[in-house]
Design a protein around this motif. Sequence first.
Motif, PDB file in Angstrom:
ATOM      1  N   ARG A 180     -14.465  31.506  -0.278  1.00 59.77           N
ATOM      2  CA  ARG A 180     -15.089  32.790   0.623  1.00 59.77           C
ATOM      3  C   ARG A 180     -15.379  32.313   1.484  1.00 59.77           C
ATOM      4  N   LEU A 181     -16.237  31.436   1.291  1.00 62.62           N
ATOM      5  CA  LEU A 181     -17.736  30.628   3.114  1.00 62.62           C
ATOM      6  C   LEU A 181     -15.994  29.652   3.431  1.00 62.62           C
ATOM      7  N   LEU A 182     -15.436  29.031   2.798  1.00 64.84           N
ATOM      8  CA  LEU A 182     -14.714  28.289   3.133  1.00 64.84           C
ATOM      9  C   LEU A 182     -13.483  28.571   4.486  1.00 64.84           C
ATOM     10  N   VAL A 183     -13.690  29.937   4.199  1.00 61.48           N
ATOM     11  CA  VAL A 183     -13.064  31.111   4.821  1.00 61.48           C
ATOM     12  C   VAL A 183     -12.918  31.522   6.085  1.00 61.48           C
ATOM     13  N   GLU A 184     -14.816  31.528   5.574  1.00 63.93           N
ATOM     14  CA  GLU A 184     -15.606  31.662   7.073  1.00 63.93           C
ATOM     15  C   GLU A 184     -16.059  30.839   8.006  1.00 63.93           C
ATOM     16  N   LEU A 185     -16.082  29.493   7.246  1.00 63.47           N
ATOM     17  CA  LEU A 185     -16.618  28.215   8.117  1.00 63.47           C
ATOM     18  C   LEU A 185     -14.916  27.741   8.582  1.00 63.47           C
ATOM     19  N   ASP A 186     -13.716  28.744   8.420  1.00 59.92           N
ATOM     20  CA  ASP A 186     -12.696  28.184   8.942  1.00 59.92           C
ATOM     21  C   ASP A 186     -12.157  28.786   9.784  1.00 59.92           C
ATOM     22  N   ALA A 187     -12.309  30.294   9.986  1.00 61.72           N
ATOM     23  CA  ALA A 187     -12.717  30.785  11.396  1.00 61.72           C
ATOM     24  C   ALA A 187     -13.143  30.980  12.022  1.00 61.72           C
ATOM     25  N   LEU A 188     -14.821  29.919  12.099  1.00 59.80           N
ATOM     26  CA  LEU A 188     -15.667  29.923  13.228  1.00 59.80           C
ATOM     27  C   LEU A 188     -15.027  28.951  13.678  1.00 59.80           C
ATOM     28  N   ARG A 189     -14.807  27.686  13.295  1.00 57.64           N
ATOM     29  CA  ARG A 189     -14.035  26.074  13.618  1.00 57.64           C
ATOM     30  C   ARG A 189     -12.982  26.780  14.276  1.00 57.64           C
ATOM     31  N   ARG A 190     -11.739  27.845  14.247  1.00 52.69           N
ATOM     32  CA  ARG A 190     -10.660  28.523  15.159  1.00 52.69           C
ATOM     33  C   ARG A 190     -11.784  28.767  16.063  1.00 52.69           C
ATOM     34  N   ARG A 191     -12.678  29.920  16.258  1.00 49.53           N
ATOM     35  CA  ARG A 191     -12.944  30.727  17.218  1.00 49.53           C
ATOM     36  C   ARG A 191     -13.546  29.340  18.260  1.00 49.53           C
ATOM     37  N   ALA A 192     -14.288  28.274  17.783  1.00 50.00           N
ATOM     38  CA  ALA A 192     -14.626  27.511  18.172  1.00 50.00           C
ATOM     39  C   ALA A 192     -14.088  26.625  19.674  1.00 50.00           C
ATOM     40  N   ALA A 193     -12.772  26.047  18.832  1.00 47.39           N
ATOM     41  CA  ALA A 193     -11.938  25.348  19.172  1.00 47.39           C
ATOM     42  C   ALA A 193     -11.044  26.486  20.455  1.00 47.39           C
ATOM     43  N   GLU A 194     -10.615  27.733  20.190  1.00 50.25           N
ATOM     44  CA  GLU A 194     -10.265  28.131  21.667  1.00 50.25           C
ATOM     45  C   GLU A 194     -10.476  28.279  22.242  1.00 50.25           C
ATOM     46  N   ALA A 195     -12.404  28.250  22.506  1.00 48.30           N
ATOM     47  CA  ALA A 195     -13.702  28.607  23.450  1.00 48.30           C
ATOM     48  C   ALA A 195     -14.387  27.371  23.539  1.00 48.30           C
ATOM     49  N   GLY A 196     -13.164  26.075  23.602  1.00 43.47           N
ATOM     50  CA  GLY A 196     -13.327  24.548  24.224  1.00 43.47           C
ATOM     51  C   GLY A 196     -14.640  24.269  23.399  1.00 43.47           C
ATOM     52  N   GLU A 197     -15.713  24.781  22.274  1.00 45.27           N
ATOM     53  CA  GLU A 197     -16.695  24.210  21.985  1.00 45.27           C
ATOM     54  C   GLU A 197     -16.465  23.572  20.472  1.00 45.27           C
ATOM     55  N   VAL A 198     -17.533  22.944  19.837  1.00 46.04           N
ATOM     56  CA  VAL A 198     -17.718  22.647  18.964  1.00 46.04           C
ATOM     57  C   VAL A 198     -17.249  22.836  17.860  1.00 46.04           C
ATOM     58  N   PRO A 199     -15.983  21.722  17.370  1.00 46.54           N
ATOM     59  CA  PRO A 199     -16.200  23.007  15.998  1.00 46.54           C
ATOM     60  C   PRO A 199     -17.269  23.046  14.794  1.00 46.54           C
ATOM     61  N   PRO A 200     -18.228  23.559  13.987  1.00 45.70           N
ATOM     62  CA  PRO A 200     -18.740  23.361  13.632  1.00 45.70           C
ATOM     63  C   PRO A 200     -18.619  22.019  12.148  1.00 45.70           C
ATOM     64  N   THR A 201     -19.864  21.804  11.621  1.00 43.45           N
ATOM     65  CA  THR A 201     -19.212  21.389  10.272  1.00 43.45           C
ATOM     66  C   THR A 201     -19.691  21.437   9.139  1.00 43.45           C
ATOM     67  N   ARG A 202     -20.887  22.740   9.056  1.00 40.58           N
ATOM     68  CA  ARG A 202     -21.582  22.888   8.052  1.00 40.58           C
ATOM     69  C   ARG A 202     -21.753  24.356   8.482  1.00 40.58           C
ATOM     70  N   LEU A 203     -21.502  25.324   7.818  1.00 41.02           N
ATOM     71  CA  LEU A 203     -21.963  26.803   7.888  1.00 41.02           C
ATOM     72  C   LEU A 203     -23.723  27.258   6.909  1.00 41.02           C
ATOM     73  N   ILE A 204     -24.262  26.523   8.046  1.00 44.87           N
ATOM     74  CA  ILE A 204     -26.213  27.341   7.670  1.00 44.87           C
ATOM     75  C   ILE A 204     -26.076  28.739   7.215  1.00 44.87           C
ATOM     76  N   LEU A 205     -26.851  29.207   5.668  1.00 45.13           N
ATOM     77  CA  LEU A 205     -27.188  30.570   5.860  1.00 45.13           C
ATOM     78  C   LEU A 205     -27.955  30.401   5.685  1.00 45.13           C
ATOM     79  N   ARG A 206     -27.968  32.167   6.449  1.00 46.48           N
ATOM     80  CA  ARG A 206     -29.224  32.138   6.760  1.00 46.48           C
ATOM     81  C   ARG A 206     -30.267  33.319   5.945  1.00 46.48           C
ATOM     82  N   ARG A 207     -31.701  32.613   5.044  1.00 46.21           N
ATOM     83  CA  ARG A 207     -32.313  32.447   3.941  1.00 46.21           C
ATOM     84  C   ARG A 207     -32.924  34.415   4.359  1.00 46.21           C
ATOM     85  N   PRO A 208     -33.813  35.432   3.978  1.00 44.09           N
ATOM     86  CA  PRO A 208     -34.259  36.371   4.370  1.00 44.09           C
ATOM     87  C   PRO A 208     -35.168  36.147   4.112  1.00 44.09           C
TER      88      PRO A 208
END
Length: 212
Positions: free
Chosen positions: A184-212
């Motif tokens: 599931r996290l890989l799907v989320e990371l891939d989606a973030l990468r696509r959005r970054a590419a579309e916006a001309g931004e550097v795609p993320p290499t890691r998915l940082i998880l926010r801790r409570p």
Amino acid sequence: AAAAAATASRVPLRMAVAVTAAAARNVKRPAVFEEENDDSADEADTGDRHGTGVQQQERVSQRPRLTPEALEQQGLALNVAEDFVRAAGCFSRAAAEYSHPHDIARVLELKAQSLLGAGDDFGAIRAAEECLVHRPGWESGLLVLGRAQMNFGEVELAIGNLRRVAQAMPDDANVQADYKESQRLLVELDALRRRAAEAGEVPPTRLILRRP
């Protein structure tokens, strides 16, 4: 240049320390447990009770040296008390004292679990990798490595390790849940990468998880 990373809002991965706690329910505290860890109190009161600093050093040097088995038991007790940093230290010392590769791997896997509990995901990765040097392909080592990698945001690496454990342990519900979570996290990371590419931004290499 620093690697780009994306931040995901989610509850952190379930830690493997619960396994350690369950395994330690019947663990007896080593006889030297209290004495081994009261140095700070002793050093604060070396006058009337313990004499000079030299006498204090002599008293400490006369303490029995803990066996690796005792250090391991002490680490388990500290994990139950959620004193994860000190527990990791005990497991490190035990690993240095053991000679059989499987014993070393076992306490390094426990060290990795303790570091996960302490929130040191990168340290947990290093401990798990060292564990697998001594016992390559061990499912418990691969599992804690995959969990640590997932917490650290290295989703693709985590999937590879968790897949191997899931295939070896098809009836373990927790393992299967962790593997599905990594997917599931890989799907989320891939989606973030696509959005970054579309916006001309550097795609993320890691998915940082926010801790409570």
